[in-house]
Write a protein that holds these residues in place. Sequence first.
Motif, PDB file in Angstrom:
ATOM      1  N   PHE A 150      18.521  45.153  32.823  1.00  0.00           N
ATOM      2  CA  PHE A 150      18.307  43.665  32.626  1.00  0.00           C
ATOM      3  C   PHE A 150      19.366  42.960  32.529  1.00  0.00           C
ATOM      4  O   PHE A 150      20.458  43.343  31.780  1.00  0.00           O
ATOM      5  CB  PHE A 150      17.555  43.631  31.203  1.00  0.00           C
ATOM      6  N   VAL A 151      19.421  41.929  33.346  1.00  0.00           N
ATOM      7  CA  VAL A 151      20.681  41.147  32.982  1.00  0.00           C
ATOM      8  C   VAL A 151      20.135  39.635  32.638  1.00  0.00           C
ATOM      9  O   VAL A 151      19.255  39.439  33.058  1.00  0.00           O
ATOM     10  CB  VAL A 151      21.568  41.116  34.441  1.00  0.00           C
ATOM     11  N   PHE A 152      21.203  38.592  32.272  1.00  0.00           N
ATOM     12  CA  PHE A 152      21.188  37.507  32.070  1.00  0.00           C
ATOM     13  C   PHE A 152      21.739  36.910  33.410  1.00  0.00           C
ATOM     14  O   PHE A 152      22.591  37.265  33.925  1.00  0.00           O
ATOM     15  CB  PHE A 152      21.879  36.820  30.970  1.00  0.00           C
ATOM     16  N   VAL A 153      21.069  35.696  33.954  1.00  0.00           N
ATOM     17  CA  VAL A 153      21.551  35.224  35.269  1.00  0.00           C
ATOM     18  C   VAL A 153      21.728  33.596  35.129  1.00  0.00           C
ATOM     19  O   VAL A 153      21.122  32.964  34.422  1.00  0.00           O
ATOM     20  CB  VAL A 153      20.439  35.468  36.362  1.00  0.00           C
TER      21      VAL A 153
ATOM     22  N   HIS B 224      31.561  40.808  48.437  1.00  0.00           N
ATOM     23  CA  HIS B 224      30.063  40.282  48.718  1.00  0.00           C
ATOM     24  C   HIS B 224      29.117  41.781  48.323  1.00  0.00           C
ATOM     25  O   HIS B 224      28.842  42.499  49.093  1.00  0.00           O
ATOM     26  CB  HIS B 224      29.873  40.404  50.195  1.00  0.00           C
ATOM     27  N   VAL B 225      28.576  41.564  47.075  1.00  0.00           N
ATOM     28  CA  VAL B 225      27.784  42.419  46.421  1.00  0.00           C
ATOM     29  C   VAL B 225      26.703  42.006  46.041  1.00  0.00           C
ATOM     30  O   VAL B 225      26.566  40.821  45.218  1.00  0.00           O
ATOM     31  CB  VAL B 225      28.529  42.989  45.183  1.00  0.00           C
ATOM     32  N   TYR B 226      25.431  42.274  46.405  1.00  0.00           N
ATOM     33  CA  TYR B 226      24.078  41.861  46.286  1.00  0.00           C
ATOM     34  C   TYR B 226      23.255  42.575  45.532  1.00  0.00           C
ATOM     35  O   TYR B 226      23.194  44.013  45.639  1.00  0.00           O
ATOM     36  CB  TYR B 226      23.470  41.240  47.476  1.00  0.00           C
ATOM     37  N   ALA B 227      22.372  42.013  44.631  1.00  0.00           N
ATOM     38  CA  ALA B 227      21.460  42.760  44.039  1.00  0.00           C
ATOM     39  C   ALA B 227      20.261  42.358  44.199  1.00  0.00           C
ATOM     40  O   ALA B 227      19.927  41.188  44.193  1.00  0.00           O
ATOM     41  CB  ALA B 227      21.605  42.594  42.526  1.00  0.00           C
ATOM     42  N   LEU B 228      19.284  43.082  44.610  1.00  0.00           N
ATOM     43  CA  LEU B 228      17.598  42.867  44.589  1.00  0.00           C
ATOM     44  C   LEU B 228      17.209  43.075  43.283  1.00  0.00           C
ATOM     45  O   LEU B 228      17.328  44.184  42.430  1.00  0.00           O
ATOM     46  CB  LEU B 228      17.018  43.858  45.622  1.00  0.00           C
ATOM     47  N   ILE B 229      16.391  42.086  42.676  1.00  0.00           N
ATOM     48  CA  ILE B 229      16.116  42.047  41.360  1.00  0.00           C
ATOM     49  C   ILE B 229      14.464  41.786  41.106  1.00  0.00           C
ATOM     50  O   ILE B 229      14.028  40.914  42.125  1.00  0.00           O
ATOM     51  CB  ILE B 229      16.897  40.899  40.587  1.00  0.00           C
ATOM     52  N   ALA B 230      14.103  41.878  40.336  1.00  0.00           N
ATOM     53  CA  ALA B 230      12.697  41.267  39.669  1.00  0.00           C
ATOM     54  C   ALA B 230      12.837  40.472  38.753  1.00  0.00           C
ATOM     55  O   ALA B 230      13.401  40.697  37.714  1.00  0.00           O
ATOM     56  CB  ALA B 230      11.556  42.545  39.455  1.00  0.00           C
ATOM     57  N   TRP B 231      12.363  39.381  38.660  1.00  0.00           N
ATOM     58  CA  TRP B 231      12.492  38.178  37.722  1.00  0.00           C
ATOM     59  C   TRP B 231      11.484  38.545  36.583  1.00  0.00           C
ATOM     60  O   TRP B 231      10.585  38.979  36.446  1.00  0.00           O
ATOM     61  CB  TRP B 231      11.960  36.891  38.181  1.00  0.00           C
ATOM     62  N   MET B 232      12.252  38.171  35.306  1.00  0.00           N
ATOM     63  CA  MET B 232      11.256  38.026  33.933  1.00  0.00           C
ATOM     64  C   MET B 232      11.204  36.787  33.922  1.00  0.00           C
ATOM     65  O   MET B 232      11.962  35.842  34.186  1.00  0.00           O
ATOM     66  CB  MET B 232      12.284  38.545  33.005  1.00  0.00           C
ATOM     67  N   TYR B 233      10.228  36.272  33.117  1.00  0.00           N
ATOM     68  CA  TYR B 233      10.045  34.743  32.914  1.00  0.00           C
ATOM     69  C   TYR B 233       9.662  34.352  31.640  1.00  0.00           C
ATOM     70  O   TYR B 233       9.160  35.057  30.695  1.00  0.00           O
ATOM     71  CB  TYR B 233       8.515  34.430  33.692  1.00  0.00           C
TER      72      TYR B 233
ATOM     73  N   PHE C 119      19.682  30.500  29.978  1.00  0.00           N
ATOM     74  CA  PHE C 119      19.743  31.782  31.135  1.00  0.00           C
ATOM     75  C   PHE C 119      18.441  32.277  31.683  1.00  0.00           C
ATOM     76  O   PHE C 119      17.392  32.098  30.929  1.00  0.00           O
ATOM     77  CB  PHE C 119      20.896  33.019  30.860  1.00  0.00           C
ATOM     78  N   TRP C 120      18.372  32.810  32.893  1.00  0.00           N
ATOM     79  CA  TRP C 120      17.453  33.339  33.278  1.00  0.00           C
ATOM     80  C   TRP C 120      17.683  34.856  33.304  1.00  0.00           C
ATOM     81  O   TRP C 120      18.441  35.238  32.619  1.00  0.00           O
ATOM     82  CB  TRP C 120      17.222  33.228  34.840  1.00  0.00           C
ATOM     83  N   VAL C 121      16.305  35.469  32.799  1.00  0.00           N
ATOM     84  CA  VAL C 121      16.753  37.236  32.981  1.00  0.00           C
ATOM     85  C   VAL C 121      15.882  37.995  34.020  1.00  0.00           C
ATOM     86  O   VAL C 121      14.941  37.452  34.536  1.00  0.00           O
ATOM     87  CB  VAL C 121      15.674  37.577  31.666  1.00  0.00           C
ATOM     88  N   ALA C 122      16.673  39.089  34.516  1.00  0.00           N
ATOM     89  CA  ALA C 122      15.997  39.596  35.708  1.00  0.00           C
ATOM     90  C   ALA C 122      16.315  41.352  35.597  1.00  0.00           C
ATOM     91  O   ALA C 122      17.346  41.605  34.431  1.00  0.00           O
ATOM     92  CB  ALA C 122      16.877  39.395  36.942  1.00  0.00           C
ATOM     93  N   ARG C 123      15.804  41.959  36.234  1.00  0.00           N
ATOM     94  CA  ARG C 123      16.047  43.285  36.372  1.00  0.00           C
ATOM     95  C   ARG C 123      16.656  43.889  37.504  1.00  0.00           C
ATOM     96  O   ARG C 123      15.639  43.549  38.613  1.00  0.00           O
ATOM     97  CB  ARG C 123      14.657  44.242  35.995  1.00  0.00           C
ATOM     98  N   ILE C 124      17.464  44.845  37.493  1.00  0.00           N
ATOM     99  CA  ILE C 124      18.172  45.318  38.684  1.00  0.00           C
ATOM    100  C   ILE C 124      17.404  46.298  39.516  1.00  0.00           C
ATOM    101  O   ILE C 124      17.094  47.383  38.783  1.00  0.00           O
ATOM    102  CB  ILE C 124      19.564  45.810  38.503  1.00  0.00           C
TER     103      ILE C 124
END
Length: 364
Positions: A118-121, A154-163, A139-144
Amino acid sequence: MAPKHGLASFKSEEEQLAKRAKSSATPASRSATPADPGAKVPFEVKYPNMDDNKSRTEVEEELVAHAEWQVSPFEAKGALREGELNQHFTVVPHHEWETMKKYNNFIIQGEVYKNNQFVFVRGENTPKDKDTEGQPKDFWVARILQVRAKNAQHVYALIAWMYWPEELPAPGIKAKDMESRDSGKRTYHGGHELIASNYMEVLDVLSFAGKADVFHWLEEDDNLNHKLYWRQTFNRQTQALSKLREHCICGGYFNPEKTMFICDNTACKVWLHKECLIEDILTKTYSRLVEGDNGTPDTKTNGIARTNGKKTKGKSRYKGLFSARIKEEGDLAPKAVITDHRPGADPKTWEEAIKCPKCLTELQ
């Protein structure tokens, strides 16, 4: 529900709710990196319809041909069916996405991030000097879910959002436990609670503000030692929240940041909301002192005039006549402190043991 929207700097919960409500009609992504606030991530997540019986356009066929299957890392205890958040998705432009190399981890400012963390965005309105310790709702919170890179820059992560609960859309049919008609937040949602979802997005990893410690709470006890937790999911396809364990005589739910009382009878063990206990206490007090022991309306009791000798229903029965609070002192059994507001009442205030509304056992 659209992708995440910009969070303003942290203010009161009510102010945040008002701001989110105003911005909720704006579907634009907020994936700009802190290094370049004007830059947008060049990838977008689409959810193709995989039904082969449905006619498709050329664009839709392209999405289906490049679709991936995502097994959601979230499985709520009250899920309607197993794997209900699993789904097909396609990242576009697909050629650029598919040709990038996959990685299991990456490093930002000396800190290693891994898949499934989980990460803060940071949003475009998150103050750059804010850290994640003080006010997490900045912050928003997401899971990688997945990491790909074109090169080191150029590094990208596909994430699922937490709300956060305030960010949930209001349901189409009004629910009795809604806190506001403009939001999907329920009365049982705690201030440190997050809701997991299968809304996905591709982010530049430079938008990450740090790791988030998010605990999956199964509602098997009330000992929550984590700052952030999730127990419920929000389904993109159905726009529905997963079910929770029901408690109390009202059939409601548990907000872990509010007091509940547990019946000590091993055959009962019901968890009771404080407000439901008080309502039960006042209803029984009214019935005993106004309606009489046999439930028949009377006109006098102990020299005190009753109401009009008619039975009434609901909370209006005792409103203005009686009030109550629950007194708690250390390890002693809780007591009901009842006040009689009728003119000439004697005694005016007294204490009573509290009985479980379900099995009538005294609470200890």
